[in-house]
Motif scaffolding. Structure first.
Motif, PDB file in Angstrom:
ATOM      1  N   TRP A 272    -133.521 -32.201 -32.507  1.00 35.81           N
ATOM      2  CA  TRP A 272    -133.425 -32.774 -31.159  1.00 35.81           C
ATOM      3  C   TRP A 272    -132.536 -31.888 -30.292  1.00 35.81           C
ATOM      4  O   TRP A 272    -131.606 -31.254 -30.784  1.00 35.81           O
ATOM      5  N   GLU A 273    -132.831 -31.874 -28.988  1.00 34.95           N
ATOM      6  CA  GLU A 273    -132.049 -31.021 -28.081  1.00 34.95           C
ATOM      7  C   GLU A 273    -132.101 -31.588 -26.667  1.00 34.95           C
ATOM      8  O   GLU A 273    -132.908 -32.469 -26.358  1.00 34.95           O
ATOM      9  N   PHE A 274    -131.240 -31.091 -25.787  1.00 33.78           N
ATOM     10  CA  PHE A 274    -131.353 -31.419 -24.369  1.00 33.78           C
ATOM     11  C   PHE A 274    -132.612 -30.723 -23.850  1.00 33.78           C
ATOM     12  O   PHE A 274    -132.976 -29.660 -24.372  1.00 33.78           O
ATOM     13  N   PRO A 275    -133.276 -31.295 -22.832  1.00 34.55           N
ATOM     14  CA  PRO A 275    -134.486 -30.635 -22.331  1.00 34.55           C
ATOM     15  C   PRO A 275    -134.206 -29.164 -22.011  1.00 34.55           C
ATOM     16  O   PRO A 275    -133.255 -28.862 -21.288  1.00 34.55           O
ATOM     17  N   SER A 276    -135.011 -28.294 -22.580  1.00 32.58           N
ATOM     18  CA  SER A 276    -134.759 -26.848 -22.475  1.00 32.58           C
ATOM     19  C   SER A 276    -136.071 -26.110 -22.311  1.00 32.58           C
ATOM     20  O   SER A 276    -137.116 -26.592 -22.738  1.00 32.58           O
ATOM     21  N   LEU A 277    -135.981 -24.928 -21.717  1.00 31.06           N
ATOM     22  CA  LEU A 277    -137.175 -24.069 -21.685  1.00 31.06           C
ATOM     23  C   LEU A 277    -136.752 -22.609 -21.618  1.00 31.06           C
ATOM     24  O   LEU A 277    -135.686 -22.298 -21.067  1.00 31.06           O
ATOM     25  N   PRO A 278    -137.592 -21.724 -22.222  1.00 26.24           N
ATOM     26  CA  PRO A 278    -137.232 -20.301 -22.216  1.00 26.24           C
ATOM     27  C   PRO A 278    -137.253 -19.753 -20.798  1.00 26.24           C
ATOM     28  O   PRO A 278    -138.076 -20.164 -19.978  1.00 26.24           O
ATOM     29  N   LEU A 279    -136.329 -18.839 -20.530  1.00 27.64           N
ATOM     30  CA  LEU A 279    -136.254 -18.231 -19.193  1.00 27.64           C
ATOM     31  C   LEU A 279    -136.764 -16.801 -19.236  1.00 27.64           C
ATOM     32  O   LEU A 279    -136.440 -16.060 -20.167  1.00 27.64           O
ATOM     33  N   GLU A 351    -122.964 -40.676 -26.693  1.00 31.76           N
ATOM     34  CA  GLU A 351    -122.362 -39.482 -27.287  1.00 31.76           C
ATOM     35  C   GLU A 351    -122.291 -39.610 -28.815  1.00 31.76           C
ATOM     36  O   GLU A 351    -122.578 -38.671 -29.550  1.00 31.76           O
ATOM     37  N   GLU A 352    -121.952 -40.814 -29.253  1.00 28.29           N
ATOM     38  CA  GLU A 352    -121.848 -41.053 -30.700  1.00 28.29           C
ATOM     39  C   GLU A 352    -123.216 -40.874 -31.370  1.00 28.29           C
ATOM     40  O   GLU A 352    -123.329 -40.246 -32.427  1.00 28.29           O
ATOM     41  N   GLU A 353    -124.245 -41.431 -30.726  1.00 31.93           N
ATOM     42  CA  GLU A 353    -125.589 -41.303 -31.297  1.00 31.93           C
ATOM     43  C   GLU A 353    -126.058 -39.848 -31.281  1.00 31.93           C
ATOM     44  O   GLU A 353    -126.749 -39.398 -32.190  1.00 31.93           O
ATOM     45  N   PHE A 354    -125.662 -39.133 -30.237  1.00 34.77           N
ATOM     46  CA  PHE A 354    -126.013 -37.711 -30.162  1.00 34.77           C
ATOM     47  C   PHE A 354    -125.464 -36.979 -31.383  1.00 34.77           C
ATOM     48  O   PHE A 354    -126.157 -36.220 -32.048  1.00 34.77           O
ATOM     49  N   ARG A 355    -124.179 -37.230 -31.689  1.00 33.03           N
ATOM     50  CA  ARG A 355    -123.545 -36.522 -32.792  1.00 33.03           C
ATOM     51  C   ARG A 355    -124.151 -36.916 -34.137  1.00 33.03           C
ATOM     52  O   ARG A 355    -124.111 -36.140 -35.082  1.00 33.03           O
ATOM     53  N   ALA A 356    -124.707 -38.120 -34.215  1.00 31.33           N
ATOM     54  CA  ALA A 356    -125.308 -38.559 -35.480  1.00 31.33           C
ATOM     55  C   ALA A 356    -126.773 -38.124 -35.591  1.00 31.33           C
ATOM     56  O   ALA A 356    -127.389 -38.290 -36.639  1.00 31.33           O
TER      57      ALA A 356
END
Ligand code: SF4
Length: 416
Positions: A272-279, A351-356
């Protein structure tokens, strides 16, 4: 025998004539201290730990109705983050499938057994090694065999100081045979005999894709450690990725972040990641914001104004083969954003769920950059509030900064 890549394997590299249970000693039985699958073999514990950490067990429960895939092919196909090695290890050790495994230890053993000196990261060599592992694996006890082969590499056929004289498979080892021939030749020379021992281990000129490269031939001083040869270190390729920490206010006022799941194959598969795209290289900040806003619209299903994207900074993460720079932006949404209910590949997390969650180290660095920015922003906000207060306070203060009483304050007001 033809290799998996369709390569004709000559007599030196060929392993098909070796029937594991008859011609080749059963390595498990010969390795001291070896334990059986399900016993105390540390690799089993490692697999279990890594399995739990990657959240694979949750995937089995939530998406496969608790039914664990039982073959290497299904494990690789259905579970994110499970590669060829892990799939082969689980299938053979836990479910008894007669399938091989190839890890660093197995690569070393097989390369020495069959004098494979070509770059072990080349497709031809990788396919050949898997082909060998699948051919050699014992049909009746595949899990034991695979664990024994890995253990042989870890304890006997070690990278720098292999214990060839104690090795249970030395009669089958071409690298060891070559060393013995050289020793025999040297002792003949010592006693004045000049009979040359023919070098039968070379495939000869013709560019065999598995032999030692012509430019780096056999080095007698290295002995069996001529194999495997380390590949020349490639420069990591440089990549740029725009990523956005997209936030909304959660139920208790704490921020919640949108995370999305990566494809099930390729780099960081299934994580899982923050929405991302190649530049593309060379994009200016405004252009980066435009492509990022377009990309975010696909997740938020509402227009995203580029001027609301706030540049945080750059986060560098080095993968083994990629020098990755994340250009990080943040965006705080005012209202709620309804995600596509049919899609399980995006979710809001605290934030807690992100870390888990199964997120990469790089994304943890990105969140840290956002938190640093938030801290700096709130510090600035507090600073300007203090300034405002001190300006206001100046009207009601004495020259020494002491607070005036209400009566004195009213008296001190100049007439209108
Ligand atoms: Fe490794 Fe030596 Fe055994 Fe060959 S004989 S497999 S090189 S330890």
């Amino acid at each position: 025998m033809g290799g998996a890549a369709g390569l004709p394997l000559d007599h030196m590299h060929c392993i098909s004539s070796v029937t594991p249970s008859r011609s080749m000693p059963y390595v498990a039985a010969c390795s001291p201290g070896m334990t059986k699958a399900g016993g105390t073999f540390p690799g089993g514990r490692w697999l279990q730990l890594s399995w739990m950490l990657t959240g694979g067990h949750m995937q089995v429960v939530s998406e496969l109705a608790g039914r664990m895939p039982r073959t290497a092919e299904d494990l690789q196909r259905l579970l994110p983050g499970v590669g060829r090695y892990t799939a082969g290890a689980i299938a053979s050790i836990s479910f008894g499938q007669a399938t091989g495994v190839v890890d660093g230890n197995v690569i070393r053993v097989l390369c020495r057994l069959r004098c494979i000196g070509a770059d072990t990261s080349s497709l031809a060599v990788i396919d050949c090694l898997w082909d060998m592992a699948n051919t050699l694996v014992d049909r009746s006890r595949p899990g034991d065999f695979n664990q024994a082969l890995m253990e042989l590499g870890a304890t006997v056929c070690t990278p720098k100081s292999p214990l060839c004289r104690e090795c249970p498979v030395k009669e089958h080892c071409h690298a060891w045979r070559r060393v013995e021939k050289e020793l025999a030749s040297a002792s003949q020379k010592l006693f004045g005999k000049t009979t040359l021992v023919p070098d039968v281990e070379d495939c000869g000129p013709g560019g065999c894709p598995l032999c030692l490269p012509a430019a780096e031939p056999w080095d007698s001083s290295l002995g069996v450690t001529n194999f495997p040869r380390k590949a020349a270190k490639k420069q990591p390729r440089v990549e740029w990725t725009a990523t956005c920490v997209l936030e909304r206010r959660g139920r208790l006022g704490a921020p919640e972040y949108l995370i999305v799941q990566r494809p099930s194959s390729g780099l960081l598969a299934g994580l899982w990641e923050f929405p991302s795209l190649p530049l593309a290289p060379g994009l200016q900040e405004e252009q980066q914001k435009e492509v990022l806003a377009d990309h975010l619209r696909a997740w938020t299903r509402q227009p995203v104004q580029t001027q609301r994207l706030c540049f945080i900074g750059e986060v560098v993460h080095i993968f083994s083969h990629i020098h990755q720079t994340y250009v990080v932006y943040s965006l705080c949404l005012d209202g709620d954003v309804a995600l596509d209910a049919a899609s399980s590949s995006s979710r809001w997390v605290t934030e807690e769920e992100f870390r888990a969650s199964a997120v990469s180290t790089a994304m943890k660095k990105v969140l840290k950059a956002r938190e640093t920015q938030r801290g700096a922003q709130s510090g600035r906000a507090k600073g300007s509030k203090r300034k405002r207060e001190s300006k206001l306070g100046a009207a009601g203060s004495t020259p020494t900064g002491m607070q005036l009483s209400l009566r004195a304050f009213l008296r001190a007001q100049p007439p209108p």
